[in-house]
Design an enzyme around this catalytic site. Structure first.
Site, short mmCIF file in Angstrom:
data_model
loop_
_atom_site.label_atom_id
_atom_site.label_comp_id
_atom_site.label_asym_id
_atom_site.label_seq_id
_atom_site.Cartn_x
_atom_site.Cartn_y
_atom_site.Cartn_z
CE1 TYR A 75 -5.90 11.07 2.44
CE2 TYR A 75 -6.89 8.86 2.76
CZ TYR A 75 -6.12 9.71 3.13
OH TYR A 75 -5.45 9.61 4.27
CE LYS A 85 -9.87 3.00 2.63
NZ LYS A 85 -10.45 3.59 4.01
CG ASP A 122 -5.41 4.79 -4.54
OD1 ASP A 122 -5.62 3.54 -3.91
OD2 ASP A 122 -5.19 5.69 -3.64
N1 PLP Z 1 -6.30 5.42 -1.39
C1 PLP Z 1 -7.47 5.53 -1.02
C2 PLP Z 1 -8.38 5.47 -2.38
C3 PLP Z 1 -8.02 5.57 -0.14
O1 PLP Z 1 -9.42 5.93 0.29
C4 PLP Z 1 -7.29 5.48 1.20
C5 PLP Z 1 -7.82 5.48 2.64
O2 PLP Z 1 -9.08 5.81 2.85
C6 PLP Z 1 -5.82 5.25 1.05
C7 PLP Z 1 -5.43 5.18 -0.31
C8 PLP Z 1 -4.80 5.16 2.32
O3 PLP Z 1 -5.48 3.87 2.84
P1 PLP Z 1 -4.88 3.99 4.50
O4 PLP Z 1 -5.76 4.73 5.08
O5 PLP Z 1 -4.96 2.35 4.68
O6 PLP Z 1 -3.31 4.30 4.53
#
Ligand code: PLP
Length: 439
Positions: A142, A274, A246
């Site tokens: 994700y 996060k 990521d």
């Molecule tokens: N990338 C990863 C690996 C994530 O787990 C998430 C959210 O859970 C995101 C990007 C997106 O982050 P945000 O919810 O702060 O937009």
């Protein structure tokens, strides 16, 4: 567990707030989306007066637990000076320097508000730098909800179906997202070196970037197979493709420098979010100087009214300083807590004769009910019994333990041995009740 007031609040909320929640995922909580009132350390209270040991941790950011005294003090101090200026300030430089120091691959960084935005920027940088447009992403990962990358996964069994020519296994993640928005996306099964090699060699002239969670935290907390990320690094470097880690979940969690520090692999670009600011909205992209220079040269636009605001920057500086105290001793402590919990849960599964798997790395793990002995792929993850797990999560809630209904557990610096003991006793009762219900 009483939930009358949460139920009442939810009903009222839906008259004003679309869906009654601010992020679609939250509506799935059973028996009802909880309304929180306060948190302290690893504990959270709700409107009905229930108190929970919290392993949801706001979906990851609360690495220091709730209302950490030092972070709160630093935030208050910054609040008295200013919330946001729309100008540069000392905290911004201080934080940027810290990140360049801490994140192995970051020679330059830039700030945004959410992980989604950080991913959008990283993809834009990669496409501009390579002058190519396709992006390889992986099944079960994700990367936020922007149209350019948000996909759903209609097929659980992909390992036999990926196509180096087609790349047409993408399906919009939501209504309102045009199929065209995913034209640049190629979805591959993760942890499958052959699929990666075949696709990257065949389509090297089109592929700008490969984006990956270094650990598949969003679907089973699956570790990369030995040599997989190394091969991904080698291939992308050889073929002039930008490798994006990521690290929105793994950053500041698997180590201060994230998964790249732990695995000793340097991507070209990294997205962070996060835990970076302990629960205050902040995200960052870090990366190679020559790629990040596109921003300085004005070729790639990076915008945002509140980017790098002093409250978020102060929160991140404070969080990083707490995490790095005593040479990062908290990471060992959090890992021990996670291992104790994971081992305890495995023993309980055995005791109650429930087949299951716990995938753990650092202060994060995924508990799944599954007949398989291991979960090393998205297909295996999809074979787990999510319905039974949701029932377990609901039972844990009534035992005073808040866990994500999808199986992912986050540990903070504030979870103690007593919390582990309390949690395992609760899990013992919850699993016993689950067995009764399902037999
Ligand atoms: N990338 C990863 C690996 C994530 O787990 C998430 C959210 O859970 C995101 C990007 C997106 O982050 P945000 O919810 O702060 O937009």
């Amino acid at each position: 567990m009483k939930s009358d007031l949460s139920t009442k609040n939810f009903e009222e909320s839906r008259h004003y707030l679309a869906g009654g929640v601010s992020s679609s995922l939250r509506s799935s909580m059973k028996p009802v989306p909880l309304f929180a009132t306060s948190g302290k350390g690893p504990r959270l209270r709700d409107v009905d007066g229930n108190e929970y040991v919290d392993y949801l941790l706001a979906y990851g950011p609360l690495i220091l637990g709730h209302c950490h005294p030092q972070l709160t003090k630093d935030l208050k101090s910054q609040m008295e000076k200013g919330y946001t200026y729309g100008l540069q300030h000392a905290e911004e430089i201080k934080l940027a320097k810290l990140l360049v120091d801490i994140i192995p691959s970051a020679e330059r960084v830039t700030f945004s508000g959410s992980g989604t935005e950080a991913v959008m920027l990283a993809l834009r940088l990669a496409k501009s730098f390579t002058k190519k447009s396709k992006v390889v992403r992986f099944h079960g990962h994700y990367h936020g909800w922007s149209d350019s990358i948000f996909t759903s996964f209609p097929s659980a069994d992909m390992n036999n179906k990926y196509s180096s020519q087609g790349g047409n296994l993408t399906v919009p993640g939501t209504s309102g997202q045009s199929e065209k928005s995913l034209e640049d996306i190629i979805v591959l099964p993760w942890n499958n070196t052959e699929a990666l090699e075949e696709t990257l060699y065949a389509r090297r002239n089109e592929i700008a970037a490969v984006i990956t969670e270094p650990v598949m935290c969003n679907s089973g907390c699956i570790l990369p197979k030995e040599g997989y990320l190394e091969r991904m690094r080698e291939l992308t470097e050889e073929l002039g493709i930008i490798l994006i880690f990521d690290e929105v979940i793994t950053g500041f969690r698997l180590a201060l420098g994230g998964a790249q520090e732990r695995f000793k692999i340097k991507p070209d670009l990294t997205t962070m979010g996060k835990a970076i600011a302990g629960g205050i909205p902040l995200s960052a992209v870090g990366g190679r100087k020559d790629i990040m220079a596109l921003i300085e040269e004005g070729k790639v636009n990076h915008l945002g009214t509140l980017n790098g605001n002093p409250i978020a920057a102060a929160a991140a500086i404070s969080t990083i300083s707490i995490l790095s105290a005593q040479h990062g001793a908290v990471f060992d402590r959090m890992e021990r807590t996670a291992v104790d919990l994971a081992e305890g849960l495995k023993n309980l599964l055995e005791k109650h004769e429930i087949k299951g798997v716990v995938n753990q790395i650092g202060p994060v793990f995924h508990l799944m009910f599954t007949n398989g002995d291991v979960v090393t792929s998205f297909d295996e993850f999809m074979a787990s019994d999510t319905k039974a797990y949701q029932t377990f999560a609901e039972k844990m809630l009534s035992e005073g333990v808040l866990i994500r209904p999808n199986g992912l557990w986050y540990i903070s610096t504030e979870h103690s041995n007593q919390d582990v003991k309390y949690t395992l006793e609760a899990a013992d009762r919850a699993l016993a009740s689950l067995v009764k219900e399902y037999s």
